[in-house]
Design an enzyme around this catalytic site. Structure first.
Site, PDB file in Angstrom:
ATOM      1  N   ASN A  10     -51.238 -19.667 -61.114  1.00 31.57           N
ATOM      2  CA  ASN A  10     -51.538 -20.923 -61.793  1.00 31.57           C
ATOM      3  C   ASN A  10     -53.013 -20.854 -62.178  1.00 31.57           C
ATOM      4  O   ASN A  10     -53.885 -20.976 -61.324  1.00 31.57           O
ATOM      5  CB  ASN A  10     -51.279 -22.114 -60.848  1.00 31.57           C
ATOM      6  CG  ASN A  10     -51.764 -23.422 -61.440  1.00 31.57           C
ATOM      7  OD1 ASN A  10     -52.027 -23.507 -62.646  1.00 31.57           O
ATOM      8  ND2 ASN A  10     -51.884 -24.444 -60.605  1.00 31.57           N
ATOM      9  N   LYS A  12     -54.729 -22.841 -63.936  1.00 31.77           N
ATOM     10  CA  LYS A  12     -55.376 -24.162 -64.048  1.00 31.77           C
ATOM     11  C   LYS A  12     -56.199 -24.237 -65.345  1.00 31.77           C
ATOM     12  O   LYS A  12     -55.827 -23.617 -66.334  1.00 31.77           O
ATOM     13  CB  LYS A  12     -56.235 -24.444 -62.815  1.00 31.77           C
ATOM     14  CG  LYS A  12     -55.484 -24.208 -61.519  1.00 31.77           C
ATOM     15  CD  LYS A  12     -56.160 -24.843 -60.346  1.00 31.77           C
ATOM     16  CE  LYS A  12     -55.436 -24.442 -59.074  1.00 31.77           C
ATOM     17  NZ  LYS A  12     -55.756 -25.285 -57.953  1.00 31.77           N
ATOM     18  N   GLU A  97     -52.397 -31.730 -58.546  1.00 27.06           N
ATOM     19  CA  GLU A  97     -53.535 -32.160 -59.372  1.00 27.06           C
ATOM     20  C   GLU A  97     -53.054 -33.102 -60.481  1.00 27.06           C
ATOM     21  O   GLU A  97     -53.757 -34.040 -60.864  1.00 27.06           O
ATOM     22  CB  GLU A  97     -54.255 -30.927 -59.947  1.00 27.06           C
ATOM     23  CG  GLU A  97     -55.045 -30.207 -58.849  1.00 27.06           C
ATOM     24  CD  GLU A  97     -55.231 -28.724 -59.057  1.00 27.06           C
ATOM     25  OE1 GLU A  97     -55.026 -28.220 -60.171  1.00 27.06           O
ATOM     26  OE2 GLU A  97     -55.585 -28.038 -58.066  1.00 27.06           O
ATOM     27  N   GLU A 167     -46.652 -26.890 -51.650  1.00 24.77           N
ATOM     28  CA  GLU A 167     -48.110 -26.738 -51.659  1.00 24.77           C
ATOM     29  C   GLU A 167     -48.766 -27.865 -50.870  1.00 24.77           C
ATOM     30  O   GLU A 167     -48.951 -28.971 -51.402  1.00 24.77           O
ATOM     31  CB  GLU A 167     -48.620 -26.780 -53.107  1.00 24.77           C
ATOM     32  CG  GLU A 167     -48.087 -25.658 -53.961  1.00 24.77           C
ATOM     33  CD  GLU A 167     -49.051 -25.319 -55.082  1.00 24.77           C
ATOM     34  OE1 GLU A 167     -49.388 -24.139 -55.218  1.00 24.77           O
ATOM     35  OE2 GLU A 167     -49.499 -26.223 -55.796  1.00 24.77           O
ATOM     36  N   GLY A 173     -56.994 -24.654 -53.001  1.00 23.79           N
ATOM     37  CA  GLY A 173     -58.368 -24.440 -53.446  1.00 23.79           C
ATOM     38  C   GLY A 173     -59.403 -24.643 -52.344  1.00 23.79           C
ATOM     39  O   GLY A 173     -60.597 -24.708 -52.618  1.00 23.79           O
ATOM     40  N   SER A 213     -54.131 -21.421 -51.172  1.00 22.03           N
ATOM     41  CA  SER A 213     -55.056 -20.376 -50.717  1.00 22.03           C
ATOM     42  C   SER A 213     -54.352 -19.073 -50.329  1.00 22.03           C
ATOM     43  O   SER A 213     -54.752 -18.399 -49.378  1.00 22.03           O
ATOM     44  CB  SER A 213     -55.932 -20.892 -49.567  1.00 22.03           C
ATOM     45  OG  SER A 213     -56.682 -22.021 -50.005  1.00 22.03           O
TER      46      SER A 213
HETATM   47  C1  PEP Z   1     -52.484 -24.003 -56.854  1.00 27.61           C
HETATM   48  O1  PEP Z   1     -53.255 -24.489 -57.635  1.00 27.61           O
HETATM   49  O2  PEP Z   1     -51.269 -24.104 -57.088  1.00 27.61           O
HETATM   50  C2  PEP Z   1     -52.995 -23.269 -55.697  1.00 27.61           C
HETATM   51  C3  PEP Z   1     -52.164 -22.946 -54.762  1.00 27.61           C
HETATM   52  O3  PEP Z   1     -54.339 -22.977 -55.678  1.00 27.61           O
HETATM   53  P1  PEP Z   1     -55.118 -22.013 -54.637  1.00 27.61           P
HETATM   54  O4  PEP Z   1     -54.291 -20.765 -54.506  1.00 27.61           O
HETATM   55  O5  PEP Z   1     -56.432 -21.766 -55.278  1.00 27.61           O
HETATM   56  O6  PEP Z   1     -55.198 -22.744 -53.352  1.00 27.61           O
END
Ligand code: PEP
Length: 248
Positions: A10, A12, A97, A167, A173, A213
Site C-alpha cells: 500500500n 499510500k 486512514e 490491520e 506506520g 509494520s
Molecule cells: C498500511 O498502511 O496498510 C500499513 C500496514 O502500513 P505499515 O506497513 O507502514 O504499518
C-alpha cells in the site's frame, strides 16, 4: 484447501508517476515469486504508468480507493469502471486512514464492496481496532461488527474471492507489530466470523492478510500462521526490502 498467499504493497500518498515507474523497475527482479500473488496498490495518478510498467511481470495493480457510483458529479472521485479499464485488479476498501481522516463509515464501505465486485475488482477490505479498543478488550466485537456491516448482502461466492486485511490501527506506520499470536488470534477470529455468517467452505477460501509494520524480519513468522494468508504492507513496500517480504 491451500490458499495462495497474497502480499500487497500500500503505497499510500507516495510516489509521483515517474518515481513510481522507477520503483517498479527497481523491484521487478526482487519480487519474482509465482507461489504468491504480488500486488502494488498505488495512488490514482500512478495507476496507468504502473500498469504499463508491470506488464509481463508477476505483479498486479490495485487502487487505494474508489467510489461506488458509476459516474457523474462526484468531483475528485474514481469509479470502479475507470479502474477496470485502466487494468486494475484489486482495490483497497476501508483502510483505517480512510475511515479516520475521510470519515468513511461501514454503510459507505458496504456500497463500495458491492460495486467493486459488480465491476470485477477484488476488494481488499480492511478492518482493525484502535489501541483503546484493544485495551478495553473489545477487539473482536469491533471487528465482527465491521465485517458484518461491510459484507451486508455480499454472497458467499463473492466472499470466496475477497481479501480481508486485519490491520490493528496501533500497528500501522508505528513500527509496532502485533505479536504473531495476536495477529493469528484475530485472523482466526475473522475466519470464524465468516464461517458463522456464511459457511465453512467460504471461511476456508477467503484470504486474510495481516497488516501493520510488516517487514523482512517479521514476515516469515507472521505468514507461517495457519490463518494469515499474506500481508498488506505500507512503509516497507516502498523499499527494496519488499522483495524480501515477497520471498519470505
Ligand atoms: C498500511 O498502511 O496498510 C500499513 C500496514 O502500513 P505499515 O506497513 O507502514 O504499518
Amino acid at each position: 484447501m491451500a490458499r495462495k498467499k497474497i502480499i500487497a504493497g500500500n503505497w499510500k500518498m507516495n510516489m509521483t508517476p515517474s518515481q513510481a515507474v522507477a520503483l517498479v523497475k527497481e523491484l521487478e527482479p526482487l519480487v519474482k515469486n509465482d507461489a504468491v500473488d504480488v500486488v502494488y496498490c498505488v495512488p490514482a495518478v500512478d495507476i496507468v504508468p504502473v500498469v504499463e510498467a508491470v506488464k509481463g511481470s508477476n505483479v498486479q495493480v490495485g487502487a487505494e480507493n474508489m467510489y461506488f457510483e458509476d459516474k457523474g458529479a462526484y468531483t475528485g472521485e474514481t469509479s470502479a469502471e475507470m479502474l477496470v479499464d485502466a487494468g486494475v485488479k484489486y482495490v483497497i476498501i476501508g483502510h483505517s486512514e480512510r475511515r479516520d481522516y475521510f470519515k468513511e463509515d461501514d454503510e459507505l464501505l458496504n456500497k463500495k464492496v458491492k460495486k467493486a465486485f459488480e465491476a470485477g475488482l477484488t476488494p481488499i477490505l480492511c478492518c482493525g481496532e484502535s489501541l483503546e479498543q484493544r485495551e478495553m478488550g473489545v477487539t473482536m466485537d469491533w471487528i465482527r461488527l465491521q465485517i458484518k456491516s461491510d459484507l451486508k448482502d455480499i454472497t458467499a461466492d463473492q466472499v470466496k474471492e475477497l481479501v480481508i486485511a486485519y490491520e490493528p490501527i496501533w500497528a500501522i506506520g508505528t513500527g509496532k507489530t502485533a505479536t504473531t499470536e495476536q495477529a493469528e488470534e484475530v485472523c482466526k477470529g475473522i475466519r470464524d466470523c465468516i464461517a458463522e455468517i456464511y459457511d465453512a467452505a467460504t471461511a476456508d477460501a477467503v484470504r486474510i492478510q495481516y497488516g501493520g509494520s510488516v517487514n523482512a524480519g517479521n514476515a516469515s513468522e507472521l505468514f507461517a500462521q495457519p490463518d494469515i494468508d499474506g500481508g498488506l504492507v505500507g512503509g516497507a513496500s516502498l523499499k527494496a526490502d519488499f522483495g524480501n517480504i515477497v520471498n519470505y
